[in-house]
Design an enzyme around this catalytic site. Structure first.
Site, PDB file in Angstrom:
ATOM      1  N   LYS A 168      32.243  25.660  71.792  1.00  0.00           N
ATOM      2  CA  LYS A 168      32.392  26.858  70.666  1.00  0.00           C
ATOM      3  C   LYS A 168      33.587  27.460  70.957  1.00  0.00           C
ATOM      4  O   LYS A 168      34.796  27.410  70.184  1.00  0.00           O
ATOM      5  CB  LYS A 168      31.230  27.742  70.554  1.00  0.00           C
ATOM      6  CG  LYS A 168      29.880  27.088  70.208  1.00  0.00           C
ATOM      7  CD  LYS A 168      28.626  27.145  71.008  1.00  0.00           C
ATOM      8  CE  LYS A 168      27.441  26.738  70.950  1.00  0.00           C
ATOM      9  NZ  LYS A 168      26.881  25.685  69.719  1.00  0.00           N
TER      10      LYS A 168
ATOM     11  N   ASP B 199      23.186  32.464  79.760  1.00  0.00           N
ATOM     12  CA  ASP B 199      23.665  31.411  79.031  1.00  0.00           C
ATOM     13  C   ASP B 199      24.714  31.832  77.833  1.00  0.00           C
ATOM     14  O   ASP B 199      24.357  32.377  76.818  1.00  0.00           O
ATOM     15  CB  ASP B 199      22.271  30.757  78.321  1.00  0.00           C
ATOM     16  CG  ASP B 199      22.943  29.519  77.291  1.00  0.00           C
ATOM     17  OD1 ASP B 199      24.185  29.375  77.335  1.00  0.00           O
ATOM     18  OD2 ASP B 199      22.102  29.115  76.625  1.00  0.00           O
TER      19      ASP B 199
ATOM     20  N   TRP C 283      17.495  29.223  71.864  1.00  0.00           N
ATOM     21  CA  TRP C 283      18.110  28.713  73.125  1.00  0.00           C
ATOM     22  C   TRP C 283      17.461  29.263  74.357  1.00  0.00           C
ATOM     23  O   TRP C 283      17.412  28.581  75.334  1.00  0.00           O
ATOM     24  CB  TRP C 283      19.795  28.850  72.925  1.00  0.00           C
ATOM     25  CG  TRP C 283      19.993  27.945  71.833  1.00  0.00           C
ATOM     26  CD1 TRP C 283      20.713  28.306  70.713  1.00  0.00           C
ATOM     27  CD2 TRP C 283      20.247  26.367  71.773  1.00  0.00           C
ATOM     28  NE1 TRP C 283      21.099  27.236  70.097  1.00  0.00           N
ATOM     29  CE2 TRP C 283      20.905  26.117  70.709  1.00  0.00           C
ATOM     30  CE3 TRP C 283      19.658  25.580  72.828  1.00  0.00           C
ATOM     31  CZ2 TRP C 283      20.779  24.776  70.314  1.00  0.00           C
ATOM     32  CZ3 TRP C 283      19.663  24.162  72.322  1.00  0.00           C
ATOM     33  CH2 TRP C 283      20.235  23.862  71.113  1.00  0.00           C
TER      34      TRP C 283
HETATM   35  N1  PMP Z   1      22.686  27.402  74.596  1.00  0.00           N
HETATM   36  C1  PMP Z   1      23.293  27.874  73.338  1.00  0.00           C
HETATM   37  C2  PMP Z   1      23.517  29.669  73.430  1.00  0.00           C
HETATM   38  C3  PMP Z   1      23.628  27.076  72.573  1.00  0.00           C
HETATM   39  O1  PMP Z   1      24.489  27.639  71.390  1.00  0.00           O
HETATM   40  C4  PMP Z   1      23.612  25.695  72.776  1.00  0.00           C
HETATM   41  C5  PMP Z   1      24.080  24.713  71.560  1.00  0.00           C
HETATM   42  N2  PMP Z   1      24.316  25.239  70.288  1.00  0.00           N
HETATM   43  C6  PMP Z   1      22.949  25.381  73.682  1.00  0.00           C
HETATM   44  C7  PMP Z   1      22.640  26.109  74.791  1.00  0.00           C
HETATM   45  C8  PMP Z   1      22.949  23.656  74.096  1.00  0.00           C
HETATM   46  O2  PMP Z   1      24.280  23.153  74.329  1.00  0.00           O
HETATM   47  P1  PMP Z   1      24.348  21.612  74.440  1.00  0.00           P
HETATM   48  O3  PMP Z   1      24.214  21.150  73.349  1.00  0.00           O
HETATM   49  O4  PMP Z   1      25.768  21.663  74.743  1.00  0.00           O
HETATM   50  O5  PMP Z   1      23.530  21.181  75.465  1.00  0.00           O
END
Ligand code: PMP
Length: 375
Positions: A211, A187, A115
Site C-alpha cells: 500500500k 499492524d 484485519w
Molecule cells: N493487515 C492489514 C491492515 C491489511 O490491510 C492487510 C491486507 N490488505 C493485511 C494485514 C494482510 O496483508 P497480506 O495480504 O500482505 O498478508
C-alpha cells in the site's frame, strides 16, 4: 516517433485515470518512471537490479540506503531493528506471537475490523489470545469501546496488539492506545508512512508493503532490540526476528526487486518533504471526500469522525444497484477499483500516499455529478 506517441498516450492516461485499489495499490508515477527507465540496465551494469546477487556490493548499497531512508522518515531510534522480511501483513500475524510471546503467555488484542480479527485467529495458534476491546455502535456511529471498559485478562500480558487502520472497514485509531506500560504492537499495513509517529510508543510495528511502501512480497518489521532472542522454538528461521536482524535481513534471499522499489518510494517520500508534509496532503485528500459525504444525503459513512480512516474512505449509496452503477460509471470515467471489499460491499476509495490530490478532486467531481443525475 512511435516512442513519442506512446509517451503522449502514457501522459494522457496518467492525467485522466486514477487507481483507487486498496492493495496492491498505485505507486508514485515518478517511481514507476524511474524503475521503467532503469529496468533493463540498472546503473550501467547491463542487468536489471532484480538479476544481480543480493550479496553484491551494488545491491547491499541499495538495501542499506533503503533502510537508512526508512529510518530517517520514521525517526527510528538506534535501539530498534528494521527488518525486511517475507510474508506480507499476515506473515506478521504469525511472526509477532512467535517472536514476542511464549505459548503459555497471554497476549491482548483490540478487534476493530477484518484485519485485527485475522490477527487474533492466527495468534491463537501460538499464545493465549484475549480480545479486550472492540469497535461499538453508539448513536448509529461506529467508534472504539471506552478504554475504561476494556476487559483485561489476569496476570502478565506479553503485549497489546491493534490495527491503527482497518483497510476493509475504513476505521482508524489515530492515537496509540498506551496502557500501563504494556508493550504495544501495531499492524500498520495500510497506514505506515502516512504521517509521523513516535516509534518509542511501540514495541513492534509491522506492515505488508503493497500500500504505502512498494510492491507486494515484502514486509517491514520495526522491533525494539530488547525483545529479540526469545522466539518460540517452533519459529521458522526466516520468520525469526533475531536471526533476520543478525543477517541484515539476508538470512535467505530477500525479495530484492521489492526492496529496491521500496527504496525508490522512500526517496520519493523524502523528496515530498517527509511524513509531516505527506500527512497534510493526506488529510486534505480525506477531508475533501468526507466533507462531500457529510453534505450529501445520497452518500453515507457511519464512522465517528475521529475514527474515519485517512487512507481508505468507505461509503454507501442508497442501494446496492446504485453502488454497482457507480463503480461501473466511475471506471468508464477513468476512476478505477472503487468497489468496496467483497465482505462489506459499498464503495471504498483507497487514497494512499501515492494518490495525488488531483485524483481525489476528480473523484469528488464525479461523485457530485453522479448524485445530481441519480439522486
Ligand atoms: N493487515 C492489514 C491492515 C491489511 O490491510 C492487510 C491486507 N490488505 C493485511 C494485514 C494482510 O496483508 P497480506 O495480504 O500482505 O498478508
Amino acid at each position: 516517433m512511435l516512442n513519442r506517441v506512446a509517451f503522449l498516450f502514457y501522459e494522457e492516461i496518467n492525467m485522466q485515470s486514477f487507481n483507487f485499489s486498496a492493495g496492491p495499490a498505485m505507486l508514485p508515477a515518478d517511481v514507476m518512471q524511474q524503475a521503467q527507465a532503469e529496468f533493463l540496465d540498472w546503473q550501467g551494469c547491463g542487468s536489471s537490479v532484480m538479476e544481480i546477487s543480493h550479496r553484491s556490493k551494488e545491491f547491499i548499497a541499495v538495501a542499506e540506503k533503503a533502510e537508512q531512508d526508512l529510518r530517517d522518515l520514521l525517526a527510528v531510534p538506534d535501539n530498534y531493528k528494521v527488518l525486511f522480511m517475507h510474508g506480507g501483513g499476515r506473515g506478521g500475524f504469525a511472526s509477532v506471537p512467535m517472536n514476542l510471546s511464549q505459548p503459555e503467555q497471554t497476549v491482548a488484542h483490540l478487534v476493530t475490523g477484518s484485519w485485527s480479527k485475522g490477527a487474533v485467529t492466527e495468534s491463537a495458534k501460538y499464545a493465549n489470545t484475549h480480545i479486550i476491546g472492540t469497535d461499538v455502535l453508539i448513536d448509529g456511529q461506529k467508534t472504539l469501546s471506552k478504554q475504561t471498559e476494556w476487559e483485561w485478562p489476569e496476570g502478565d500480558i506479553a503485549y497489546l496488539h491493534y490495527c491503527p487502520n482497518e483497510t476493509v472497514e475504513g476505521f482508524q485509531i489515530a492515537q496509540p492506545p498506551t496502557h500501563k506500560g504494556i508493550n504495544l504492537v501495531a499492524d500498520m499495513s495500510s497506514n505506515i508512512l502516512s504521517k509521523p509517529i513516535n516509534i518509542n510508543d511501540y514495541a513492534c510495528i509491522y506492515a505488508g508493503a503493497q500500500k504505502n511502501i512498494g510492491p507486494s512480497g515484502l514486509a517491514i518489521v520495526i522491533v525494539h532490540e530488547d525483545l529479540l532472542g526469545q522466539a518460540q522454538t517452533c519459529t521458522p528461521s526466516i520468520m525469526n526476528y533475531a536471526i533476520t536482524a543478525e543477517y541484515g535481513s539476508m538470512y535467505n534471499t530477500p525479495p530484492t526487486y521489492a526492496w529496491y522499489l521500496s527504496g525508490l518510494v522512500f526517496q520519493w517520500l523524502k523528496d515530498q518533504g517527509g511524513l509531516a508534509a505527506i500527512e497534510q496532503i493526506n488529510q486534505q485528500k480525506a477531508q475533501t471526500l468526507y466533507q462531500l459525504i457529510d453534505q450529501s444525503s445520497f452518500y453515507q459513512n457511519n464512522i465517528a469522525p475521529q475514527h474515519r480512516s485517512i487512507m481508505n474512505v468507505v461509503f454507501n449509496l442508497p442501494n446496492s444497484e446504485l453502488e454497482t452503477l457507480f463503480v461501473k460509471e466511475a471506471a468508464a470515467a477513468g476512476l478505477h477499483a472503487l468497489k468496496g471489499h467483497r465482505s462489506v460491499g459499498g464503495i471504498r476509495a483507497s487514497i494512499y500516499n501515492a494518490m495525488p490530490l488531483a485524483g481525489v478532486e476528480t473523484l469528488a467531481q464525479f461523485m457530485l455529478a453522479f448524485e445530481q443525475s441519480k439522486g
